[in-house]
Design an enzyme around this catalytic site. Structure first.
Site, PDB file in Angstrom:
ATOM      1  N   ARG A   1      -1.289  29.600  18.780  1.00 33.19           N
ATOM      2  CA  ARG A   1       0.115  30.036  18.885  1.00 33.19           C
ATOM      3  C   ARG A   1       0.572  29.981  20.353  1.00 33.19           C
ATOM      4  NH1 ARG A   1       3.354  33.329  21.719  1.00 33.19           N
ATOM      5  NH2 ARG A   1       1.871  35.049  21.558  1.00 33.19           N
TER       6      ARG A   1
ATOM      7  N   HIS B   1      -2.400  36.658  31.121  1.00 39.24           N
ATOM      8  CA  HIS B   1      -2.344  35.242  31.527  1.00 39.24           C
ATOM      9  C   HIS B   1      -2.998  35.132  32.898  1.00 39.24           C
ATOM     10  CE1 HIS B   1       0.283  33.245  28.483  1.00 39.24           C
ATOM     11  NE2 HIS B   1       0.428  34.518  28.149  1.00 39.24           N
TER      12      HIS B   1
ATOM     13  N   CYS C   1       4.415  31.034  28.302  1.00 39.18           N
ATOM     14  CA  CYS C   1       5.726  31.233  27.683  1.00 39.18           C
ATOM     15  C   CYS C   1       6.724  30.205  28.232  1.00 39.18           C
ATOM     16  CB  CYS C   1       6.227  32.642  27.984  1.00 39.18           C
ATOM     17  SG  CYS C   1       7.916  32.922  27.449  1.00 39.18           S
TER      18      CYS C   1
HETATM   19  N1  COA Z   1      12.408  30.680  11.307  1.00 38.64           N
HETATM   20  C1  COA Z   1      13.064  29.526  11.051  1.00 38.64           C
HETATM   21  N2  COA Z   1      14.310  29.285  11.439  1.00 38.64           N
HETATM   22  C2  COA Z   1      14.944  30.261  12.083  1.00 38.64           C
HETATM   23  C3  COA Z   1      14.336  31.488  12.374  1.00 38.64           C
HETATM   24  C4  COA Z   1      13.001  31.674  11.967  1.00 38.64           C
HETATM   25  N3  COA Z   1      12.345  32.779  12.218  1.00 38.64           N
HETATM   26  N4  COA Z   1      15.207  32.250  13.035  1.00 38.64           N
HETATM   27  C5  COA Z   1      16.324  31.537  13.162  1.00 38.64           C
HETATM   28  N5  COA Z   1      16.160  30.334  12.592  1.00 38.64           N
HETATM   29  C6  COA Z   1      17.109  29.236  12.543  1.00 38.64           C
HETATM   30  C7  COA Z   1      18.402  29.630  11.920  1.00 38.64           C
HETATM   31  O1  COA Z   1      18.325  29.429  10.541  1.00 38.64           O
HETATM   32  C8  COA Z   1      19.354  28.701  12.585  1.00 38.64           C
HETATM   33  O2  COA Z   1      19.229  27.422  12.033  1.00 38.64           O
HETATM   34  P1  COA Z   1      20.494  26.462  11.833  1.00 38.64           P
HETATM   35  O3  COA Z   1      21.005  26.195  13.227  1.00 38.64           O
HETATM   36  O4  COA Z   1      19.899  25.247  11.206  1.00 38.64           O
HETATM   37  O5  COA Z   1      21.423  27.232  11.009  1.00 38.64           O
HETATM   38  C9  COA Z   1      18.829  28.605  14.004  1.00 38.64           C
HETATM   39  O6  COA Z   1      17.440  28.901  13.892  1.00 38.64           O
HETATM   40  C10 COA Z   1      19.477  29.573  14.966  1.00 38.64           C
HETATM   41  O7  COA Z   1      19.445  30.866  14.387  1.00 38.64           O
HETATM   42  P2  COA Z   1      19.973  32.164  15.138  1.00 38.64           P
HETATM   43  O8  COA Z   1      19.769  33.334  14.251  1.00 38.64           O
HETATM   44  O9  COA Z   1      21.347  31.913  15.680  1.00 38.64           O
HETATM   45  O10 COA Z   1      18.922  32.322  16.271  1.00 38.64           O
HETATM   46  P3  COA Z   1      19.040  31.993  17.811  1.00 38.64           P
HETATM   47  O11 COA Z   1      19.447  30.584  18.061  1.00 38.64           O
HETATM   48  O12 COA Z   1      19.774  33.096  18.463  1.00 38.64           O
HETATM   49  O13 COA Z   1      17.487  32.110  18.166  1.00 38.64           O
HETATM   50  C11 COA Z   1      15.352  33.112  17.755  1.00 38.64           C
HETATM   51  C12 COA Z   1      16.798  33.343  18.055  1.00 38.64           C
HETATM   52  C13 COA Z   1      14.605  34.382  18.115  1.00 38.64           C
HETATM   53  C14 COA Z   1      15.200  32.814  16.280  1.00 38.64           C
HETATM   54  C15 COA Z   1      14.835  31.914  18.541  1.00 38.64           C
HETATM   55  O14 COA Z   1      15.219  32.033  19.881  1.00 38.64           O
HETATM   56  C16 COA Z   1      13.330  31.803  18.470  1.00 38.64           C
HETATM   57  O15 COA Z   1      12.753  31.519  17.429  1.00 38.64           O
HETATM   58  N6  COA Z   1      12.671  31.998  19.591  1.00 38.64           N
HETATM   59  C17 COA Z   1      11.247  31.945  19.662  1.00 38.64           C
HETATM   60  C18 COA Z   1      10.874  32.181  21.037  1.00 38.64           C
HETATM   61  C19 COA Z   1       9.390  32.131  21.182  1.00 38.64           C
HETATM   62  O16 COA Z   1       8.629  31.949  20.247  1.00 38.64           O
HETATM   63  N7  COA Z   1       8.970  32.273  22.418  1.00 38.64           N
HETATM   64  C20 COA Z   1       7.616  32.232  22.750  1.00 38.64           C
HETATM   65  C21 COA Z   1       6.847  33.419  22.316  1.00 38.64           C
HETATM   66  S1  COA Z   1       7.119  34.853  23.304  1.00 38.64           S
HETATM   67 ZN    ZN Z   2       1.282  35.101  26.259  1.00 31.53          ZN
END
Ligand code: COA
Ligand code: ZN
Length: 330
Positions: free
Chosen positions: A24, A219, A250
């Site tokens: 991950r 880290h 990250c």
């Molecule tokens: N799984 C799958 N798709 C997801 C989702 C999830 N958990 N959460 C949101 N989405 C999709 C939505 O369906 C939407 O899709 P669309 O554009 O096709 O309609 C899109 O992502 C944006 O959704 P939204 O609710 O507006 O989220 P956002 O753009 O504000 O993003 C997060 C928020 C948290 C979902 C996103 O930033 C994210 O997944 N970040 C992960 C960060 C990460 O893992 N960092 C490293 C670890 S610390």
């Molecule tokens: Zn980490």
């Protein structure tokens, strides 16, 4: 010579639980998409090495982290070993629904204790994250799935600087006491932690919530990873995240580098007499696969140098050198 076994207390080896986050935290920043089958094979190999927990993947937006867009398939198709907890990172309700549906044992919720980092990484204020994660936890409880909260930037924020201990423990308190999470991970997201700080925060946490599972996530950004692990153990911690090969970081943390390296930490704890339960040879074999999967070298010192007592052949001219040395005595 007397040997000091730091890991032995009252005649028993102290148990340290190792949690693998390479598939991950490690893979999320890799440019190359690691094939789904290869991810599954890697998790399966790790499952047999004696790790306590494996963070298999993240149920996040595939636009945000394309490297883990195959989360469902990987979680469903791995071969489960009894005794290993299979966890996954979940940022929101959508992620929780996907993770539960795919049979995840534990949801690893994530938010940052730094407002700036939380906005950059998760696009929410901390209060918005907390509200969303409360709903996520409720879903998990209803589904009989465990909940852990990973608090990013617990040892400092790359954009805000110091994060007061009271702020970190304040968020931990809300998750432990209001939501009832089973575990808390204090994450040093960008390698800002140092041993004295680690010791103080670990002791502070342990004193307040002795029954909550506490994980430390370091880290090695500034080379203090192992020192921090040892400081945390001295302060009562017994559970660590680490990543195979030392990969990871990250994407929203400037200059981020890999997690502490699983095989380096297990090797160090082994030689000090701790009981990690992990078969180091199997871990090293798994790490050796990584360069072929991600297309570049890995930071692991143990893969480069081998174990402390891996013996090396003598130089080719050794017999002649010895004969000459002994001849001087005649
Ligand atoms: N799984 C799958 N798709 C997801 C989702 C999830 N958990 N959460 C949101 N989405 C999709 C939505 O369906 C939407 O899709 P669309 O554009 O096709 O309609 C899109 O992502 C944006 O959704 P939204 O609710 O507006 O989220 P956002 O753009 O504000 O993003 C997060 C928020 C948290 C979902 C996103 O930033 C994210 O997944 N970040 C992960 C960060 C990460 O893992 N960092 C490293 C670890 S610390
Ligand atoms: Zn980490």
């Amino acid at each position: 010579m007397s040997t000091v076994w730091n890991g032995v207390a009252n005649g028993a080896r102290r148990r340290i639980h190792m949690q693998e986050v390479g598939t991950r935290d490690g893979l999320q920043v890799e440019a190359a998409f690691v094939a789904t089958e290869a991810k599954i094979a890697l998790v399966n190999a790790l499952s047999e090495s004696g790790l306590a927990k494996i963070e298999v993947t993240a149920f996040v937006s595939p636009q945000a982290i394309p490297a883990l867009r195959d989360a469902e398939i990987v979680m469903r198709e791995i071969t489960r070993q009894s005794g290993v907890v299979y966890t996954a990172l979940v940022p929101n309700v959508r992620g929780a629904e996907r993770a539960i549906e795919a049979g995840t044992d534990e949801l690893n919720l994530v938010m940052s204790v730094s407002e700036t980092h939380n906005l950059a990484n998760l696009r929410m204020t901390r209060e918005q994250s907390f509200a969303a994660l409360s709903q996520v936890a409720a879903l998990a409880v209803a589904a009989g799935v465990g909940v852990n909260i990973s608090l990013s930037c617990s040892f400092g924020c790359p954009m805000e600087g110091e994060v007061p201990e009271a702020t970190v423990l304040g968020w931990a308190q809300r998750f432990v006491e209001q939501i009832g999470v089973g575990g808390v991970t204090l994450c040093d997201t960008t390698g800002m932690a140092f041993p004295g700080q680690v010791e103080a925060l670990t002791r502070g946490f342990r004193a307040r919530w002795p029954d909550t599972e506490l994980t430390l996530h370091f880290h090695n950004t500034r080379g203090m990873g192992l020192a921090n692990v040892l400081a945390a153990i001295d302060a009562g911690a017994d559970r660590f995240d680490a990543s195979l090969g030392g990969i990871g970081g990250c994407p929203y943390a400037p200059g981020a580098t890999g997690n502490v390296c699983s095989e380096e930490i297990v090797h160090a704890l082994d030689v000090m007499g701790y009981d990690t339960g992990v078969d180091l040879a199997q871990l090293i074999a798994a790490a050796q696969r990584l360069p072929g999967l991600i297309g570049h070298d890995i930071p692991s010192q143990i893969v480069k140098a081998g174990r402390r007592l891996d013996l090396h052949p003598v130089p080719a001219d050794f017999a002649a050198t010895r004969a000459r040395a002994l001849a001087r005595d005649r």
